[in-house]
Design a protein around this motif. Structure first.
Motif, mmCIF file in Angstrom:
data_model
loop_
_atom_site.group_PDB
_atom_site.id
_atom_site.type_symbol
_atom_site.label_atom_id
_atom_site.label_comp_id
_atom_site.label_asym_id
_atom_site.label_seq_id
_atom_site.Cartn_x
_atom_site.Cartn_y
_atom_site.Cartn_z
ATOM 1 N N HIS B 308 -78.910 12.796 47.809
ATOM 2 C CA HIS B 308 -77.734 12.116 47.255
ATOM 3 C C HIS B 308 -77.542 12.490 45.789
ATOM 4 C CE1 HIS B 308 -74.634 9.130 46.684
ATOM 5 N NE2 HIS B 308 -75.246 8.817 45.545
ATOM 6 N N GLU B 309 -78.635 12.516 45.059
ATOM 7 C CA GLU B 309 -78.548 12.849 43.631
ATOM 8 C C GLU B 309 -77.970 14.253 43.433
ATOM 9 O OE1 GLU B 309 -82.287 12.239 41.515
ATOM 10 O OE2 GLU B 309 -81.946 14.178 40.545
ATOM 11 N N LEU B 312 -74.368 14.209 44.113
ATOM 12 C CA LEU B 312 -73.626 13.631 42.990
ATOM 13 C C LEU B 312 -73.309 14.687 41.937
ATOM 14 C CD1 LEU B 312 -72.767 10.762 42.409
ATOM 15 C CD2 LEU B 312 -74.862 10.458 41.094
ATOM 16 N N VAL B 313 -74.291 15.513 41.658
ATOM 17 C CA VAL B 313 -74.099 16.582 40.666
ATOM 18 C C VAL B 313 -73.016 17.538 41.143
ATOM 19 C CG1 VAL B 313 -75.223 18.580 39.583
ATOM 20 C CG2 VAL B 313 -76.460 16.416 39.785
ATOM 21 N N ALA B 314 -73.060 17.854 42.431
ATOM 22 C CA ALA B 314 -72.035 18.763 42.979
ATOM 23 C C ALA B 314 -70.678 18.090 42.996
ATOM 24 C CB ALA B 314 -72.444 19.192 44.383
ATOM 25 N N LEU B 315 -70.696 16.766 43.229
ATOM 26 C CA LEU B 315 -69.432 16.027 43.276
ATOM 27 C C LEU B 315 -68.689 16.112 41.950
ATOM 28 C CD1 LEU B 315 -67.717 14.032 45.013
ATOM 29 C CD2 LEU B 315 -68.954 12.177 43.858
ATOM 30 N N ARG B 316 -69.447 16.156 40.856
ATOM 31 C CA ARG B 316 -68.838 16.213 39.521
ATOM 32 C C ARG B 316 -68.391 17.622 39.179
ATOM 33 N NH1 ARG B 316 -68.005 11.226 40.041
ATOM 34 N NH2 ARG B 316 -69.854 9.903 40.028
ATOM 35 N N GLY B 317 -68.430 18.553 40.169
ATOM 36 C CA GLY B 317 -67.915 19.896 39.932
ATOM 37 C C GLY B 317 -68.825 20.755 39.092
ATOM 38 N N VAL B 397 -70.958 19.365 49.601
ATOM 39 C CA VAL B 397 -71.170 18.095 48.910
ATOM 40 C C VAL B 397 -71.192 16.935 49.901
ATOM 41 C CG1 VAL B 397 -70.218 16.537 47.180
ATOM 42 C CG2 VAL B 397 -70.098 19.011 46.836
ATOM 43 N N VAL B 398 -70.293 17.002 50.880
ATOM 44 C CA VAL B 398 -70.178 15.872 51.804
ATOM 45 C C VAL B 398 -71.468 15.707 52.607
ATOM 46 C CG1 VAL B 398 -69.162 17.214 53.697
ATOM 47 C CG2 VAL B 398 -68.630 14.792 53.447
ATOM 48 N N LEU B 401 -74.031 13.973 50.459
ATOM 49 C CA LEU B 401 -73.739 12.580 50.160
ATOM 50 C C LEU B 401 -73.875 11.677 51.382
ATOM 51 C CD1 LEU B 401 -70.626 12.989 47.829
ATOM 52 C CD2 LEU B 401 -72.953 12.353 47.170
ATOM 53 N N ARG B 402 -74.090 12.262 52.550
ATOM 54 C CA ARG B 402 -74.202 11.447 53.744
ATOM 55 C C ARG B 402 -75.387 10.504 53.637
ATOM 56 N NH1 ARG B 402 -73.133 14.850 59.161
ATOM 57 N NH2 ARG B 402 -74.250 13.075 59.982
ATOM 58 N N ARG B 403 -75.152 9.245 54.050
ATOM 59 C CA ARG B 403 -76.252 8.278 54.010
ATOM 60 C C ARG B 403 -77.284 8.617 55.073
ATOM 61 N NH1 ARG B 403 -74.925 3.402 51.191
ATOM 62 N NH2 ARG B 403 -72.732 3.346 50.637
#
Lengths: 286, 995
Positions: B308-309, B312-317, B397-398, B401-403
């Motif tokens: 997840h962490e 998150l980094v990838a989510l922020r581009g 990224v998805v 981020l999956r739980r």
């Protein structure tokens, strides 16, 4: 940076699962003006989070188009979408703590979220303290998320989401598990961001009050835009294929298969079940 | 960015420490191998130099030209070598035949005086103890010496014309302090073997030779290795210097000869070092790779927990470099931080290992030598870490981020398995083809076989575990079923299975190799020693030795007299003369010696022969007639031949020579004082000629007092005497010196002729073997065993008693031994001393084993055991690591099952069997993999330096089973403990949930 417009045209998204394909979105048409605030409401499994994930560029639609600003997300490469998420699209995940690195301070988290934008020319970034002021967390730059109360945690997540100064902010369930005061704090922060920066805000929520507060609430039902609430009034929405979803309470009286005649006169559309004499009202064809 | 990465490290301290530790271990292992090899190099050189003969530690240039020798002296300079000058001249006048007068630098420091003093001035000589005894010389005597020159016509030394004798004073009697020390180097002095004038010369001071006018002189310049001259670091420069010096001396100075056996020593050193370089990497490389593998596991598990962490980094581009830093930077920094610690730890561990195993820490000091190995280990660790995180870096990224994470890609593909099989097959083929060597990728065959087998079998693990799980479910054994299904569904189980299997295979292989090497060393020690215990004695007469040993062990149960006669020169192999009656009882005999047993061989070497003729009188009278005497017309007038009666005391000792007198025509009774009242064995009658000019005699012996000469079969002549007839009228024989000998013999035939010998190789027909007195005699080969005790696969053995009887000259043994069997009493040394025998050495088989245990392959093989132990520790850590990483989700599973009503007992069983099932599956796989690896490469492993004796083909089952059992128990204990902790945690969580 001013807000970005969003346009979805006949957006379809299908998940491939072991038990078979699942149609999460069955043709969504949605238009959001720049700087507008919008709440996406609907029951669990209706497709809200899927729509937000498509708007964030985390997935590609199976069909249809998703425009954010001038970008057609379906035509962008992964690298371009990644750049967009780092500069023009901010995402706040459900669960405040899932948006920050737990071992880093708020300053560090905001700094990390600004990395991509900092490397992009033409973008002026706000100081992390300014961003924290904006969301109502002044002077808490050195704090870690674990040390904050739930409302402040959510606002910290917001701060990270807006750190790069995006034109579109996507927020998933920002007020779940918050008390009234916390909810108000968070909504106030969102409104402040929208007011000061003109950021287009899309909030996924179960809470109808949030929709009312934001001024426009779009209801997603069964993967389609079912209704909209604006200015306290609920509206049915004509989809791109001409279909209209009946409100759920109406649907209870007129199950699927019910025949209506449509009268259009003087700017009003009247649906009469079973025709003008009502003989077919409630008739369910064989 | 660095600050963020550092805060990650602090936040995940345990993970960081684990990765750091693995990095330390990987670098330590990579550094340890070359440092250990460096220490082994030094040990090999020290051992070989310690064992080197004097010939191998000396180079010498010999010439009779003074100018040539002066030039050579200027050229013969080797680093660490001391130059010794020597000169010798042949002289006549001290004894029949030539003597040698030798002047050698610093000779007094290497001689012990048994009488008188050493040299102090010119015109003084010291004489050897045997020579002094033979010539009855004592301090205070004088000798007159005349310089001699070799006359090819007469094949002897003759006085130089116009020279007058020089008088020299005998000031002392000497014996060498250590005839084998390098100082005597390549000189012909004090060599075992037939006595000759050069063996024990007259030493004089260097100023003496110029005082004696002479024409012929041999000068020798020797370079003798000082202690510490030959070390690993000096080998290269020494080789270069030697090559240069040899080239200059051989090419530039042709009027001389250059001798060196240093290259033989260098060759043995090179061989030992090469063997070590074959053995150590076989263990070292897998050790490092194991560290990389466990590090891969640790980082992979850690990355999985951080998904997840990272999302998150990838989510922020974040751009690729930032994503890389935040994904891999944490492990990279920790790996780099561990590297210097590992570098130091590797040196430290090898230092300890060297102190324990090599008794020396030379070569283990901190150095930059292994730097590149450390760099490779670090690079490999970084690569392992990156590979473990590649999925996180590449995933969308998805997904991150999956739980609930998706099923995930297989951690390796079929292509990897196929590649592993192909590489292994190629390595085996490379090794097994003719000319194939244990080098390059072949060194990794054991590890490749083990790893490939484990990887391939791991593909069967999950389906089989699943089947077993479903079977157990149908049988209602829920706990076992859950454990097996956990094994079937968890991808980490395969990795742990591979790790445990490879470690067990490596452990079995190392234990097997150590066992085979140990047994090979025992075999070699037994064969090379010859008997459980070998006592070396100072010089003693062969008859004396036989007599004394038979007195201390009359029944022949535990002691056997042995004479060691070296090979070299005309002798094709080392020889042993043994008291064959005791061969079966005392010597160590192995089945691989051949089909002939010791008793049978003894019977062949000691066939029946006439008994000796005994004389018990003080005087011997010989009634002898000289029927005719013919002399070469050109012979100088030197008098007639002289007859002697030669006897030997029954109790052993030097020959008793009684002078019968000059042989004159006609019959007369010749008398000799023999002092044999206590009993002597008659060797025969010797005729000595005054010169080598042709002499021929016809003789008839009518009677010898106290001796029965009626049986002519009990007599024979040598090459210069022909027994014409016997019986009745006595012994009629012809004697001739054939124009070149100085003696003829009429011998008592109390030993077989030809001499029966057994050799490990085929001897030529009519092979002449040197006897105890140095005289060669025709032999007959009565056996060809594969090996002989004390000689190995190259040697000749004969009977000592018959050799003693056959000897006509001195039988002082330079290397007498007493071999003792396992029944030797504790006071045997006292018994030997009581017989007047001086013990100078006591070698037991265990001592020889210890010496062989210091050879390069043995010390290198020890590294395997260390590596195997290291692997076991890594595996234990791996089990703990998987338990810790799996704990969270397994706990959730077990809690859910408890909530569904599963009993606590069943949950406990499931918790324990989760990893125990991996251990149970890995043990047989590891065993099979070890056996397969041994079958592939076991016989190519250089386990001993000397490959002449075949090593055991397979290790003893118990040698491998013991370590396997211990490791398996260790793994099971850790796995069970981890399961018990999990079960307890599940019970605790349940209680908390109820509250």
């Amino acid at each position: 940076m001013s807000g970005l417009a969003v346009a979805c045209r006949r957006v379809v998204h299908i998940y491939r699962a072991e038990a078979g394909d699942v149609v999460a979105l069955a043709g969504v048409d949605l238009t959001i003006s720049p700087g507008e605030m919008l709440a996406l409401v609907g029951p669990s499994g209706s497709g809200k989070s899927t729509l937000v994930a498509l708007l964030a560029g985390l997935m590609r639609p199976s069909a249809g188009r998703v425009h954010v600003g001038t970008y057609d997300l379906g035509k962008l490469s992964d690298a371009e979408i990644s750049r967009l998420r780092g500069t023009e699209i901010g995402v706040v995940l459900q669960g405040a703590t899932r948006n920050l690195l737990p071992y880093a301070s708020l300053h560090r988290n905001i700094w990390l979220a600004q990395r991509r934008a900092a490397r992009t020319s033409g973008i002026a970034l706000d100081d992390p303290d300014r961003i924290l002021d904006l969301v109502g967390l002044p002077g808490l730059g050195r704090s870690r998320i674990g040390a904050l109360p739930p409302g402040a945690q959510q606002r910290a997540a917001l701060a990270v989401g807006i750190a790069a100064g995006p034109g579109l902010l996507l927020v998933d369930e920002p007020t779940s598990q918050l008390d009234l005061a916390g909810r108000d704090e968070v909504l106030h922060a969102i409104e402040t961001v929208n007011a000061e920066r003109g950021t287009t805000v899309v909030v996924v929520t179960h809470d109808a009050e949030v929709g009312a507060r934001l001024g426009r609430a779009v209801t997603i039902r069964d993967g389609r835009v079912g209704a909209e609430g604006r200015g306290g009034q609920d509206f049915a929405v004509v989809a791109g294929d001409g279909t209209v979803q009946l409100p759920p309470d109406v649907l209870g009286d007129f199950p699927p298969g019910t025949l209506f005649t449509v009268d259009h006169a003087d700017g009003a559309v009247t649906l009469v079940a079973g025709g003008s004499d009502g003989t077919l009202a409630g008739h369910v064809p064989d | 960015m660095i600050a963020l990465v550092l805060s990650m490290i602090v936040a995940r301290r345990v993970q960081a420490l684990t990765v750091a530790l693995l990095s330390v271990l990987a670098v330590a292992a990579a550094v340890g191998a070359p440092v250990y090899l460096r220490a082994v190099d030094r040990a090999v050189v020290a051992t070989e130099v310690d064992r080197a003969t004097a010939d191998e530690l000396t180079v010498a240039f010999t010439s009779s030209d003074e100018r040539t020798v002066e030039l050579a002296a200027a050229l013969l300079r080797l680093p660490g070598f001391t130059t010794i000058h020597a000169a010798r001249i042949p002289v006549l006048g001290t004894q029949p035949g030539v003597s040698w007068l030798v002047a050698q630098q610093e000779v007094c420091a290497h001689l012990a005086m048994t009488a008188g003093r050493c040299l102090m001035g010119p015109s003084e000589v010291i004489v050897g103890s045997r020579t002094a005894q033979r010539l009855e010389l004592r301090p205070g005597a004088t000798i007159d010496v005349t310089p001699a020159t070799y006359d090819p016509q007469s094949n002897s030394y003759v006085p130089e014309p116009g020279r007058t004798p020089a008088t020299l004073s005998v000031v002392g009697v000497y014996r060498p302090v250590d005839p084998r020390e390098p100082y005597w180097g390549r000189s012909p002095h004090f060599r075992p073997g037939p006595a000759d004038p050069l063996n024990e010369p007259f030493f004089t001071a260097p100023p003496t030779l110029p005082l004696i006018p002479h024409g012929f002189e041999i000068r020798v310049i020797s370079a003798v290795a000082e202690p510490g001259a030959i070390t690993v670091d000096r080998l290269g420069p020494l080789r270069t210097s030697l090559t240069e010096v040899a080239g200059q001396l051989r090419v530039g100075l042709e009027d001389g000869s250059f001798g060196s056996d240093l290259d033989t020593l260098f060759g043995r050193i090179d061989r030992g070092r090469e063997l070590a370089r074959q053995v150590v990497p076989i263990a070292a490389v897998p050790m490092v790779v194991l560290c990389w593998f466990v590090l891969f596991l640790a980082v992979a598990y850690g990355t999985h927990a951080r998904r997840h962490e990272l999302g998150l980094v990838a989510l922020r581009g974040a751009r690729a470099p930032v994503r890389w830093w935040l994904t891999a930077g944490e492990s990279a920094l920790v790996i780099l931080a561990g590297a210097p610690v590992g570098y130091l730890l590797g040196h430290a561990c090898v230092r300890v290992a060297a102190a324990l195993r090599l008794d020396s820490t030379d070569g283990t000091g901190l150095s930059l030598g292994p730097f590149w190995y450390a760099a490779i280990a670090v690079a490999g660790a970084l690569l392992a870490g990156t590979l473990a995180q590649r999925q996180a870096l590449a995933s969308p990224v998805v997904e991150l981020l999956r739980r609930v994470p998706g099923p995930g890609a297989a951690w390796r593909s079929v292509a990897f398995d196929v590649a592993a099989v192909v590489v292994t097959a190629v390595a085996i083929v490379q090794l097994r083809t003719p000319g194939g060597q244990l080098a390059g990728v072949s060194l990794l065959v054991p590890a490749l076989v083990a790893a490939t087998l484990a990887v391939v079998l791991s593909r069967l693990l999950r389906p089989l575990a699943g089947r077993f799980g479903r079977y157990a479910l149908r049988r209602g054994r829920l706990g076992t079923a859950l454990g097996a299904l956990q094994l079937a569904r968890h991808p980490g189980s395969q990795r742990l299975f591979v790790l445990l299997s490879v470690v067990l295979a490596g452990l079995g292989f190392a234990a097997g190799a150590t066992d085979v090497a140990g047994r090979a060393i025992v075999d070699r020690a037994l064969v090379s020693t010859g008997a459980p215990r070998v006592i070396s004695l100072s010089t003693v007469d062969s008859g004396r030795l036989l007599h004394a040993v038979r007195r201390i062990d009359p029944d022949g149960r535990f002691a056997m007299a042995v004479a060691v006669l070296p090979g070299g020169g005309a002798e094709p192999a080392p020889r042993l003369a043994v008291d064959t009656a005791r061969l079966a009882a005392v010597a160590e005999w192995r089945p691989d010696f051949g089909s002939v047993g010791p008793a049978d061989l003894a019977a062949r070497l000691h066939p029946p022969a006439p008994e000796p003729l005994l004389v018990e009188a003080a005087t011997l009278a010989v009634d002898l007639a000289v029927l005719s005497a013919t002399v070469d017309v050109d012979a100088p007038a030197e008098g007639p031949p002289r007859a002697y009666a030669v006897l030997r005391p029954v109790a052993g000792g030097p020959p008793v020579v009684g002078v019968l007198g000059d042989l004159v025509p006609g019959r007369r009774t010749y008398r000799a004082d023999v002092a044999c009242a206590s009993g002597c064995r008659l060797t025969g009658l010797e005729i000595r000629y005054p010169s080598t000019a042709w002499h021929h005699l016809e003789l008839q012996v009518h009677d010898i007092s106290t001796v029965d000469i009626s049986d002519a079969d009990r007599w024979r002549g040598d090459s210069g005497a022909l027994l014409a007839s016997g019986g009745g009228v006595g012994l009629r024989f012809s004697a001739s010196n054939l124009g070149r000998y100085l003696t003829s013999w009429l011998l008592v035939a109390d030993s077989p002729s030809p001499v029966p010998v057994a050799a490990t190789f085929e001897l030529p027909r009519s092979f002449k073997i040197g006897g105890l007195d140095g005289v060669t005699r025709t032999s007959t080969q009565v056996g060809q065993p594969e090996l002989l005790p004390g000689l190995g696969n190259r040697g000749i053995v004969m009977d000592l008693e018959y050799a003693d009887r056959a000897a006509v000259g001195g039988t002082a043994l330079a290397e007498p031994q007493v071999w003792l069997g396992r029944q030797a009493p504790a006071d045997v040394l006292d018994r030997l001393a009581a017989e007047g025998l001086v013990v100078v050495g006591d070698l037991r088989v265990e001592d020889r084993q210890a010496a062989l245990d210091r050879d390069a392959p043995a010390v290198a093989l020890w590294f395997h055991l260390v590596a195997a132990g290291f692997g076991v520790m890594l595996a234990l850590g791996g089990i703990a690591l998987v338990a810790v990483v799996d704990r969270a989700h397994r706990l959730a599973d077990l809690r859910a099952l408890r909530a569904q009503g599963l009993s606590r007992r069943t949950v406990g069983t499931a918790a324990r069997w989760g990893q125990l099932s991996v251990v149970a599956a890995a043990v047989p796989c590891g065993v099979v993999a070890a056996l397969a690896a041994w079958a592939a490469v076991g016989d190519a492993l250089p386990l001993v330096e000397d490959a002449a004796l075949a090593a055991p083909e397979w290790p003893a089952a118990l040698a491998m089973a013991g370590p396997w059992a211990a490791a398996a128990v260790g793994f099971a204990v850790v796995a069970t403990a981890a399961g018990a902790v999990l079960a307890r945690a599940a019970g605790r969580s349940e209680k908390e949930g109820r509250r």
